[in-house]
Enzyme design. Structure first.
Site, PDB file in Angstrom:
ATOM      1  N   SER A   1      18.422 -38.905  18.312  1.00  0.00           N
ATOM      2  CA  SER A   1      18.447 -40.158  17.567  1.00  0.00           C
ATOM      3  C   SER A   1      17.067 -40.420  16.990  1.00  0.00           C
ATOM      4  O   SER A   1      16.069 -39.890  17.478  1.00  0.00           O
ATOM      5  CB  SER A   1      18.846 -41.322  18.481  1.00  0.00           C
ATOM      6  OG  SER A   1      17.788 -41.652  19.370  1.00  0.00           O
ATOM      7  N   ASP A   2      16.992 -41.241  15.955  1.00  0.00           N
ATOM      8  CA  ASP A   2      15.680 -41.715  15.531  1.00  0.00           C
ATOM      9  C   ASP A   2      15.236 -42.799  16.513  1.00  0.00           C
ATOM     10  O   ASP A   2      15.994 -43.241  17.377  1.00  0.00           O
ATOM     11  CB  ASP A   2      15.732 -42.246  14.097  1.00  0.00           C
ATOM     12  CG  ASP A   2      14.372 -42.186  13.417  1.00  0.00           C
ATOM     13  OD1 ASP A   2      13.348 -42.113  14.122  1.00  0.00           O
ATOM     14  OD2 ASP A   2      14.326 -42.217  12.174  1.00  0.00           O
ATOM     15  N   TYR A   3      14.020 -43.230  16.371  1.00  0.00           N
ATOM     16  CA  TYR A   3      13.383 -44.194  17.272  1.00  0.00           C
ATOM     17  C   TYR A   3      14.278 -45.427  17.456  1.00  0.00           C
ATOM     18  O   TYR A   3      14.501 -46.179  16.519  1.00  0.00           O
ATOM     19  CB  TYR A   3      12.042 -44.585  16.651  1.00  0.00           C
ATOM     20  CG  TYR A   3      11.061 -45.283  17.533  1.00  0.00           C
ATOM     21  CD1 TYR A   3      10.007 -44.581  18.099  1.00  0.00           C
ATOM     22  CD2 TYR A   3      11.149 -46.643  17.764  1.00  0.00           C
ATOM     23  CE1 TYR A   3       9.067 -45.219  18.882  1.00  0.00           C
ATOM     24  CE2 TYR A   3      10.217 -47.288  18.552  1.00  0.00           C
ATOM     25  CZ  TYR A   3       9.174 -46.582  19.112  1.00  0.00           C
ATOM     26  OH  TYR A   3       8.242 -47.225  19.884  1.00  0.00           O
TER      27      TYR A   3
ATOM     28  N   GLY B   1      17.366 -45.652  17.504  1.00  0.00           N
ATOM     29  CA  GLY B   1      18.535 -45.652  16.631  1.00  0.00           C
ATOM     30  C   GLY B   1      19.810 -46.067  17.345  1.00  0.00           C
ATOM     31  O   GLY B   1      20.666 -46.745  16.766  1.00  0.00           O
TER      32      GLY B   1
END
Length: 749
Positions: A291-293, A295
């Site tokens: 996942s992104d930060y 997310g």
């Protein structure tokens, strides 16, 4: 590695299984290890957190969190609750954490260390969109290789790069992190950077795992607003936004990052159509997705998940293997598995992918292979790295105009005033998204100019204004400096914090205080060279647009001042080309060269009523994609193109390129096509190939390109690649809106 850590590693279950596996495939070893893991340990292998022992820059780049202390993270490592950390504080931090993993954790599974190595580690290279302006993928591969050489020496196994999002709206701050608006250029740069980061062997101590991001269509955020909604057709997704990801995957990238945005109502972090159907089933991706930060956490604010537990379930079952920052997987996966809501087989599959990647990186062979404090220092900012930064910097510079051959400037006999907030000072040189580089080590413009001229006393500096605020007495001092000089270098544009993540702008113009400065200096009548600092395309106007010469210098990194001076004084003829179109007005955004014609295009000539254009301006760029001048005099002639292309055949299209100037140059020769009639409307032009050509003074060369049916494919009504017989335009030209030389051919069935 200490003797105790060595002994513990040698006796660990993971090491024993690896030795027992012998020549068996990695999955056999991985499965044996997974069989010994608890569910909590499995969830730990899918949990990535920001390093508690990080730097101030790393903390500033991401939203603050109430994360654990370093000692608490060490305790998590000991308990097997952490797969690794990112943006940590170098080899010493990594050594301490890995030692705990190898001596105190139950299974002795090595940690994975990640970082945002976006355009360099300690030695900083141009921001990616600037480097894309070189139209030289081989250069992007070399700078990524050097970044990996430095970064891996600091204990980094994995970089969150390359960003391969297509950026068609220049208001979007993260334009600076990608390769611009074109699909072909985006694909080629993605491939180059993956190969550069990963090298020939992922187990090498100078290789880092690449991570393509942000999957998918992050660059299509509505109104260019970061984190915003995306709503595009599947055809546009497949034709524009997905190809660079597929290119990165095909180049060997084995990790990917989910994007923050939703697509048609479904956040990418929980989009099983993206993560499973396309990425794994269609493309055969074997790596893992992170996942992104936060997310997964953000799906709660999206209104897609009710709480952390549901967000975990949605993201994980959609195919996001690893959670970054939130800790949701560690906190909720064990209970989801216990309640039967997440099958153990699905959990094991994700853990298998992560552990297999650690094996591919050589961490099970030697967990400390990239962790060496002495090596970290020895590889930092070496002479070859500094030289490469300067080379990449000058190749990234784009000359937009050069009226009356104002450039290059002579190295003697001229008094030069460098005016503007970026004239001198150790700031805003490296550019956005730099975690480990230091502007204090970078070369500013004034230093570069003084190093190039014969008489350093002939160079004066006046800031004139701040970046976004006036400077008391600044304009008066700048006008005085201009009046005392023979030529003015106007150093203006964006600060580092005006581009990058969360830095979308509604008005992509030079800030008002700098424009007031430019207008005042222009009234002196002195020749002006505008040197722009920017992380995106800008709408230029007034005294800046009217300057005798304009250089787009982006953020060039460690050697920015020297690289700019190389071009200003003719040691290097500018060869960069715009990877993104400069609009006539901010209100044109999104503008990109390969737009559709509409049913009412304005014909050549004056603007006509009831045609597709804004009031008072044509539907074209101020400076289009592919545009850039050299210090030569270039002409295109003698186009040769067969009239027909057989269905299974190939044609050669060629043109003569001549440099009638007195200086050696590099010209970026570009091949465009247009499908005149199709079952799905096609763009007015599409880049299909380009070649960077070196031409001596007075020299000519015939440039040839091959075209086959495969290059004419488009996404048809069934959302699958197709091609149809018919008439095509073909150009060999110096930009996307230049006529160059043009012909037509017919694809026959």
């Amino acid at each position: 590695m200490g003797a105790g850590a060595v002994a513990a590693w040698a006796a660990s279950p993971a090491r024993a299984m690896l030795q027992a596996a012998g020549n068996l495939p990695v999955p056999a070893f991985i499965d044996a290890l997974i069989a010994k893991m608890t569910v909590d340990e499995k969830a730990g292998q899918l949990t990535l957190l920001p390093a508690a022992w990080g730097g101030g820059v790393a903390t500033a780049l991401n939203p603050p969190t109430n994360g654990p202390s370093f000692e608490e993270q060490l305790a998590d490592v000991e308990k097997g609750r952490l797969t690794g950390v990112f943006n940590g504080n170098g080899a010493e931090m990594a050594r301490r954490m890995q030692t705990v993993a190898m001596t105190k954790s139950r299974l002795k599974i090595p940690l994975l260390f990640a970082a945002d190595v976006i355009h360099g580690h300690r030695t900083i290279f141009p921001v990616p969109v600037g480097e894309a302006a070189s139209f030289e993928p081989e250069l992007a591969e070399r700078t990524a290789r050097m970044a990996s050489y430095e970064g891996a020496a600091a204990g980094i196994d994995w970089t969150f790069a390359p960003m391969v999002d297509i950026a068609r709206d220049q208001r979007w701050g993260r334009t600076m992190e990608g390769a611009g608006e074109d699909v072909l250029l985006g694909e080629l740069i993605a491939v180059a950077r993956v190969k550069g980061f990963q090298g020939k062997d992922l187990k090498a101590n100078d290789a880092m795992l690449a991570c393509f991001k942000h999957f998918a269509a992050y660059g299509a955020a509505e109104a260019g607003l970061d984190y915003n909604t995306v709503d595009v057709s599947e055809r546009t997704l497949r034709e524009v936004y997905l190809p660079p990801f597929k290119a990165a995957l095909d180049a060997g990238a084995l990790s990917g990052m989910a994007s923050f945005n939703e697509i048609s109502g479904v956040p990418s972090t929980a989009n099983d159509w993206l993560m499973r159907k396309i990425l794994r089933e269609e493309w055969g991706f074997e790596g893992f997705v992170v996942s992104d930060y936060t997310g997964d956490m953000e799906m709660i604010d999206h209104g897609f998940a009710a709480d952390a537990r549901e967000a975990t379930k949605l993201a994980f079952l959609a195919g996001v293997d690893m959670s970054m920052t939130s800790g949701f997987y560690r906190d909720h996966l064990p209970d989801l598995v216990a309640k039967g809501e997440v099958p153990m087989t699905v959990l094991d599959a994700s853990v298998r992918r992560v552990l297999a990647m650690k094996a591919k990186l050589g961490l099970f062979d030697d967990p400390f292979r990239r962790i060496d404090v002495k090596r970290e220092k020895a590889r930092s900012r070496t002479k070859p790295a500094i030289a490469l930064s300067r080379e990449a910097g000058r190749k990234s510079i784009v000359m937009l105009k050069n009226d009356g051959d104002l450039l290059p400037l002579p190295k003697s006999g001229k008094r030069i005033a460098i005016i503007g907030p970026f004239a001198e000072g150790k700031h805003d040189i490296n550019g956005p998204w730099v975690v480990y580089g230091d502007n204090a080590q970078a070369i500013d413009l004034a230093s570069g100019v003084r190093a190039a001229v014969a008489d350093k006393g002939a160079v004066s500096v006046a800031l004139g204004s701040g970046v976004e605020a006036p400077l008391a007495g600044g304009i008066e001092a700048a006008v005085a400096a201009a009046n005392a000089a023979d030529v003015v270098i106007l150093a203006i544009g964006e600060a580092e914090n005006m581009s990058g993540e969360a830095q979308s702008r509604t008005e992509i113009v030079i800030p008002e205080p700098q424009m007031a400065l430019a207008e005042a200096v222009a009234k002196t009548g002195k020749p002006i060279v505008a040197v722009l600092k920017n992380g995106r395309a800008l709408a230029l106007e007034g005294a800046v647009l009217n300057a005798g010469a304009i250089l787009v210098t982006w953020f060039l990194g460690s050697e920015g001042g020297n690289a700019t001076a190389d071009v200003l004084f003719g040691d290097y003829s500018p060869a960069g080309r715009l990877p993104c179109s400069f609009p006539r007005s901010p209100g044109q955004q999104p503008y990109y060269y390969n737009h559709k014609p509409t049913g009412r295009p304005n014909p050549e000539g004056a603007l006509q009523p009831y045609k597709a254009h804004y009031r008072g301006i044509p539907n074209s760029a101020l400076f289009p994609f592919g545009h850039g001048l050299t210090y030569g005099k270039v002409a295109y002639s003698e186009l040769s193109a067969p009239a027909t292309l057989a269905w299974d055949g190939e044609i050669t299209v060629s043109a003569k390129i001549t440099n009638s100037g007195s200086r050696a140059i590099e010209e970026v020769v570009q091949l465009y096509i247009r499908d005149r009639v199709a079952s799905v409307t096609r763009p007015v032009r599409e880049l299909k190939a380009f070649r960077k050509l070196a031409l001596a003074p007075g020299a000519s060369e015939t440039v040839t390109f091959k075209l086959s049916r495969a290059q004419l494919l488009f996404i048809g009504r069934e959302n699958k690649p197709t091609v149809e017989p018919g008439l095509f335009d073909v150009w060999i030209a110096p930009s996307a809106e230049a006529e160059g030389v043009k012909a037509q051919f017919t694809l026959t069935a």
